[in-house]
Design a protein around this motif. Structure first.
Motif, PDB file in Angstrom:
ATOM      1  N   ILE A   1      52.305  44.908  36.395  1.00  0.00           N
ATOM      2  CA  ILE A   1      52.413  44.255  37.474  1.00  0.00           C
ATOM      3  C   ILE A   1      53.027  44.658  38.772  1.00  0.00           C
ATOM      4  N   ARG A   2      54.524  45.025  38.255  1.00  0.00           N
ATOM      5  CA  ARG A   2      55.298  45.605  39.361  1.00  0.00           C
ATOM      6  C   ARG A   2      54.358  46.826  40.317  1.00  0.00           C
TER       7      ARG A   2
ATOM      8  N   LEU B   1      53.635  44.248  30.441  1.00  0.00           N
ATOM      9  CA  LEU B   1      53.039  43.533  31.616  1.00  0.00           C
ATOM     10  C   LEU B   1      53.955  43.782  32.865  1.00  0.00           C
ATOM     11  N   GLU B   2      55.321  43.671  32.709  1.00  0.00           N
ATOM     12  CA  GLU B   2      56.063  43.785  33.915  1.00  0.00           C
ATOM     13  C   GLU B   2      55.860  44.983  34.719  1.00  0.00           C
TER      14      GLU B   2
ATOM     15  N   LEU C   1      57.826  35.936  38.515  1.00  0.00           N
ATOM     16  CA  LEU C   1      57.157  36.293  37.353  1.00  0.00           C
ATOM     17  C   LEU C   1      58.167  36.156  36.037  1.00  0.00           C
TER      18      LEU C   1
ATOM     19  N   ILE D   1      47.198  38.608  37.943  1.00  0.00           N
ATOM     20  CA  ILE D   1      48.434  37.742  38.171  1.00  0.00           C
ATOM     21  C   ILE D   1      49.194  38.570  39.308  1.00  0.00           C
ATOM     22  N   ALA D   2      49.061  39.566  39.796  1.00  0.00           N
ATOM     23  CA  ALA D   2      49.639  40.115  40.922  1.00  0.00           C
ATOM     24  C   ALA D   2      48.761  39.370  42.126  1.00  0.00           C
TER      25      ALA D   2
ATOM     26  N   ALA E   1      46.988  42.155  34.714  1.00  0.00           N
ATOM     27  CA  ALA E   1      47.865  42.346  35.572  1.00  0.00           C
ATOM     28  C   ALA E   1      47.421  42.523  37.024  1.00  0.00           C
ATOM     29  N   SER E   2      46.139  42.772  37.287  1.00  0.00           N
ATOM     30  CA  SER E   2      45.688  42.705  38.692  1.00  0.00           C
ATOM     31  C   SER E   2      45.357  41.329  39.015  1.00  0.00           C
TER      32      SER E   2
END
Length: 206
Positions: A168-169, A164-165, A185, A95-96, A92-93
């Motif tokens: 990441i959010r 995952l959503e 995303l 992808i963000a 997640a980090s």
């Protein structure tokens, strides 16, 4: 005769002060003497200190920095990520980071300059430790007593995209800019996605 005596007395009186004057001058002479000054010498020159080298970062004119404006067109790329075996928080980090555009030299904090990210196989993401059985996910109906709690193991079965959503959010700013970033995303369960026309490039996060 009287005139001669008076003239002689006057001459004698006038001679006395004249004789006393040199004595007074002689007495006063030692007081007016000035001590002899030593010969003047040339002032010593101060030793020169070595000058520091010029710092190229301290110029009067600063370097220009790129700032993306609202009317500037941003070249965006599409990436696809296979979540099979990836640790949830680490993936997640990364992808963000790509969604915000921090991997670009044109990154601007107040502008959306990031790229699109597609995630497949969301149900195969990995949770470390005891998070599978202990991590809670909350949902509220906005009515009194309407809090619903679901564990990660149940979320993986019902809606694995949420794993995952949500992760990441929470690594994206909570403001209008963050909402624009999250629109880039796309998370899917399974190995397929409907974005083949964009020709996404594989993004390795391992």
């Amino acid at each position: 005769m009287a005139e001669k005596k008076s003239a002689a007395k006057g001459a004698a009186k006038s001679k006395k002060p004249k004789a006393a004057a040199p004595k007074a001058e002689a007495k006063a002479a030692p007081a007016t003497k000035v001590a002899a000054k030593p010969p003047e010498t040339a002032p010593k020159k101060a030793a020169r200190t070595p000058q520091k080298a010029a710092n190229r970062f301290s110029r009067a004119v600063p370097y220009n920095s790129f700032v993306a404006g609202p009317d500037q067109r941003v070249a965006r790329r599409w990436f696809v990520v296979d979540a099979t075996g990836l640790v949830l928080g680490r993936a997640a980090s990364r992808i963000a980071h790509v969604l915000r555009g921090k991997h670009k030299p044109t990154y601007t904090p107040h502008a959306d300059v990031g790229d699109f990210v597609i995630i497949i196989n969301a149900e195969k993401v990995k949770l470390t430790g005891g998070k599978e059985e202990q991590k809670p996910y909350y949902r509220h109906s906005m009515y009194p007593g309407g809090l619903k709690t679901t564990l990660a193991r149940d979320v993986r079965v019902r809606e694995p995209e949420r794993l995952l959503e949500d992760a990441i959010r929470r690594m994206i700013p909570r403001n209008p800019l963050g909402r624009d970033v999250m629109r880039k995303l796309h998370v899917y369960r399974g190995p397929t996605h409907p974005h083949q026309a964009q020709k996404p490039e594989p993004l390795a996060l391992a």
